[in-house]
Design a protein around this motif. Sequence first.
Motif, PDB file in Angstrom:
ATOM      1  N   LEU A  63       0.820  -1.208   0.000  1.00 43.19           N
ATOM      2  CA  LEU A  63       0.000   0.000   0.000  1.00 43.19           C
ATOM      3  C   LEU A  63       0.857   1.262   0.000  1.00 43.19           C
ATOM      4  O   LEU A  63       0.562   2.220  -0.707  1.00 43.19           O
ATOM      5  N   GLN A  64       1.910   1.250   0.830  1.00 43.56           N
ATOM      6  CA  GLN A  64       2.715   2.459   1.031  1.00 43.56           C
ATOM      7  C   GLN A  64       4.159   2.076   1.302  1.00 43.56           C
ATOM      8  O   GLN A  64       4.432   1.058   1.942  1.00 43.56           O
ATOM      9  N   ALA A  65       5.070   2.916   0.812  1.00 41.21           N
ATOM     10  CA  ALA A  65       6.498   2.723   1.084  1.00 41.21           C
ATOM     11  C   ALA A  65       7.118   4.064   1.459  1.00 41.21           C
ATOM     12  O   ALA A  65       6.808   5.089   0.848  1.00 41.21           O
ATOM     13  N   ALA A  77      19.957   4.212  -8.964  1.00 45.93           N
ATOM     14  CA  ALA A  77      20.398   2.831  -8.746  1.00 45.93           C
ATOM     15  C   ALA A  77      19.420   2.082  -7.845  1.00 45.93           C
ATOM     16  O   ALA A  77      19.100   0.906  -8.101  1.00 45.93           O
ATOM     17  N   MET A  78      18.942   2.732  -6.804  1.00 47.10           N
ATOM     18  CA  MET A  78      17.960   2.105  -5.923  1.00 47.10           C
ATOM     19  C   MET A  78      16.680   1.815  -6.694  1.00 47.10           C
ATOM     20  O   MET A  78      16.092   0.739  -6.573  1.00 47.10           O
ATOM     21  N   ASN A  79      16.222   2.763  -7.508  1.00 42.86           N
ATOM     22  CA  ASN A  79      14.988   2.579  -8.276  1.00 42.86           C
ATOM     23  C   ASN A  79      15.078   1.415  -9.257  1.00 42.86           C
ATOM     24  O   ASN A  79      14.067   0.758  -9.522  1.00 42.86           O
ATOM     25  N   GLU A  88       4.477  -5.989 -11.856  1.00 36.64           N
ATOM     26  CA  GLU A  88       3.964  -4.994 -12.793  1.00 36.64           C
ATOM     27  C   GLU A  88       2.582  -4.514 -12.357  1.00 36.64           C
ATOM     28  O   GLU A  88       1.710  -5.310 -12.003  1.00 36.64           O
ATOM     29  N   GLY A  89       2.408  -3.213 -12.339  1.00 37.83           N
ATOM     30  CA  GLY A  89       1.129  -2.614 -11.983  1.00 37.83           C
ATOM     31  C   GLY A  89       0.813  -2.608 -10.497  1.00 37.83           C
ATOM     32  O   GLY A  89      -0.305  -2.296 -10.112  1.00 37.83           O
ATOM     33  N   ALA A  90       1.798  -2.943  -9.653  1.00 37.03           N
ATOM     34  CA  ALA A  90       1.540  -3.057  -8.212  1.00 37.03           C
ATOM     35  C   ALA A  90       2.334  -2.054  -7.374  1.00 37.03           C
ATOM     36  O   ALA A  90       2.579  -2.295  -6.200  1.00 37.03           O
ATOM     37  N   ALA A  91       2.718  -0.947  -7.976  1.00 36.70           N
ATOM     38  CA  ALA A  91       3.497   0.042  -7.227  1.00 36.70           C
ATOM     39  C   ALA A  91       2.639   0.699  -6.142  1.00 36.70           C
ATOM     40  O   ALA A  91       1.497   1.092  -6.399  1.00 36.70           O
ATOM     41  N   PRO A  92       3.173   0.812  -4.922  1.00 41.49           N
ATOM     42  CA  PRO A  92       2.437   1.487  -3.840  1.00 41.49           C
ATOM     43  C   PRO A  92       2.616   2.997  -3.945  1.00 41.49           C
ATOM     44  O   PRO A  92       3.419   3.482  -4.749  1.00 41.49           O
ATOM     45  N   VAL A  93       1.891   3.741  -3.125  1.00 37.48           N
ATOM     46  CA  VAL A  93       2.240   5.150  -2.967  1.00 37.48           C
ATOM     47  C   VAL A  93       3.589   5.162  -2.256  1.00 37.48           C
ATOM     48  O   VAL A  93       3.924   4.222  -1.523  1.00 37.48           O
ATOM     49  N   ARG A  94       4.364   6.209  -2.483  1.00 35.47           N
ATOM     50  CA  ARG A  94       5.738   6.160  -1.981  1.00 35.47           C
ATOM     51  C   ARG A  94       6.286   7.553  -1.735  1.00 35.47           C
ATOM     52  O   ARG A  94       5.957   8.501  -2.448  1.00 35.47           O
ATOM     53  N   LEU A 107      22.992   2.939   3.399  1.00 39.89           N
ATOM     54  CA  LEU A 107      22.723   3.805   2.257  1.00 39.89           C
ATOM     55  C   LEU A 107      21.232   3.935   1.969  1.00 39.89           C
ATOM     56  O   LEU A 107      20.814   4.871   1.298  1.00 39.89           O
ATOM     57  N   VAL A 108      20.437   2.974   2.472  1.00 36.15           N
ATOM     58  CA  VAL A 108      18.996   2.973   2.219  1.00 36.15           C
ATOM     59  C   VAL A 108      18.265   2.326   3.392  1.00 36.15           C
ATOM     60  O   VAL A 108      18.785   1.391   4.018  1.00 36.15           O
ATOM     61  N   GLU A 109      17.089   2.846   3.675  1.00 36.71           N
ATOM     62  CA  GLU A 109      16.194   2.263   4.671  1.00 36.71           C
ATOM     63  C   GLU A 109      14.797   2.319   4.086  1.00 36.71           C
ATOM     64  O   GLU A 109      14.393   3.348   3.521  1.00 36.71           O
ATOM     65  N   ILE A 110      14.054   1.208   4.172  1.00 36.88           N
ATOM     66  CA  ILE A 110      12.721   1.136   3.585  1.00 36.88           C
ATOM     67  C   ILE A 110      11.729   0.608   4.610  1.00 36.88           C
ATOM     68  O   ILE A 110      11.998  -0.386   5.282  1.00 36.88           O
ATOM     69  N   MET A 111      10.581   1.270   4.697  1.00 33.45           N
ATOM     70  CA  MET A 111       9.483   0.866   5.566  1.00 33.45           C
ATOM     71  C   MET A 111       8.248   0.669   4.697  1.00 33.45           C
ATOM     72  O   MET A 111       7.954   1.515   3.840  1.00 33.45           O
ATOM     73  N   ILE A 112       7.544  -0.438   4.907  1.00 32.28           N
ATOM     74  CA  ILE A 112       6.418  -0.817   4.064  1.00 32.28           C
ATOM     75  C   ILE A 112       5.131  -0.946   4.884  1.00 32.28           C
ATOM     76  O   ILE A 112       5.163  -1.421   6.012  1.00 32.28           O
ATOM     77  N   THR A 113       4.020  -0.583   4.273  1.00 29.98           N
ATOM     78  CA  THR A 113       2.698  -0.943   4.768  1.00 29.98           C
ATOM     79  C   THR A 113       2.048  -1.773   3.670  1.00 29.98           C
ATOM     80  O   THR A 113       2.064  -1.387   2.488  1.00 29.98           O
ATOM     81  N   ALA A 114       1.515  -2.935   4.057  1.00 31.55           N
ATOM     82  CA  ALA A 114       0.860  -3.836   3.102  1.00 31.55           C
ATOM     83  C   ALA A 114      -0.431  -4.352   3.724  1.00 31.55           C
ATOM     84  O   ALA A 114      -0.693  -4.130   4.915  1.00 31.55           O
ATOM     85  N   CYS A 115      -1.211  -5.043   2.937  1.00 39.76           N
ATOM     86  CA  CYS A 115      -2.401  -5.695   3.477  1.00 39.76           C
ATOM     87  C   CYS A 115      -2.325  -7.180   3.154  1.00 39.76           C
ATOM     88  O   CYS A 115      -1.575  -7.603   2.291  1.00 39.76           O
ATOM     89  N   ARG A 116      -3.116  -7.946   3.889  1.00 40.93           N
ATOM     90  CA  ARG A 116      -3.134  -9.393   3.659  1.00 40.93           C
ATOM     91  C   ARG A 116      -4.065  -9.744   2.523  1.00 40.93           C
ATOM     92  O   ARG A 116      -4.854  -9.004   2.089  1.00 40.93           O
TER      93      ARG A 116
END
Length: 116
Positions: A63-65, A77-79, A88-94, A107-116
């Motif tokens: 859902l969100q990153a 490079a990260m992208n 494909e077609g599943a990019a979250p808001v970010r 160099l990078v830290e990522i936090m995710i919100t997802a649903c089941r």
Amino acid sequence: MSRIIRTDANPVLSKALEYHGFVYTQGVVASDPSQDITAQTKDVLAQIDSLLEIHGTDNTRLLQAHIWLKNMADREAMNKVWTAWLPEGAAPVRACVQAVLADPGYLVEIMITACR
């Protein structure tokens, strides 16, 4: 009262938390901060895959990153790793910002919100 499921909780944080079918990850950093941005991003995303799997979901349900980069010059490079990882077609808001991270090697830290 709804149940909160915490994964690998310690006094400071949980690696992931599930509530009402939503999964929230900690800010995930690389296991080896001596690696370059590509390797660190791959490692972070692999850790996120594992956390999501524990909670019965995957990267098709993002859902969100929130992404923090030590240096915005690493964004391209990260992208490349990020877009290869996303279905494909599943990019979250970010959001993606430059920040001072907890360890100078990160160099990078990522936090995710997802649903089941």
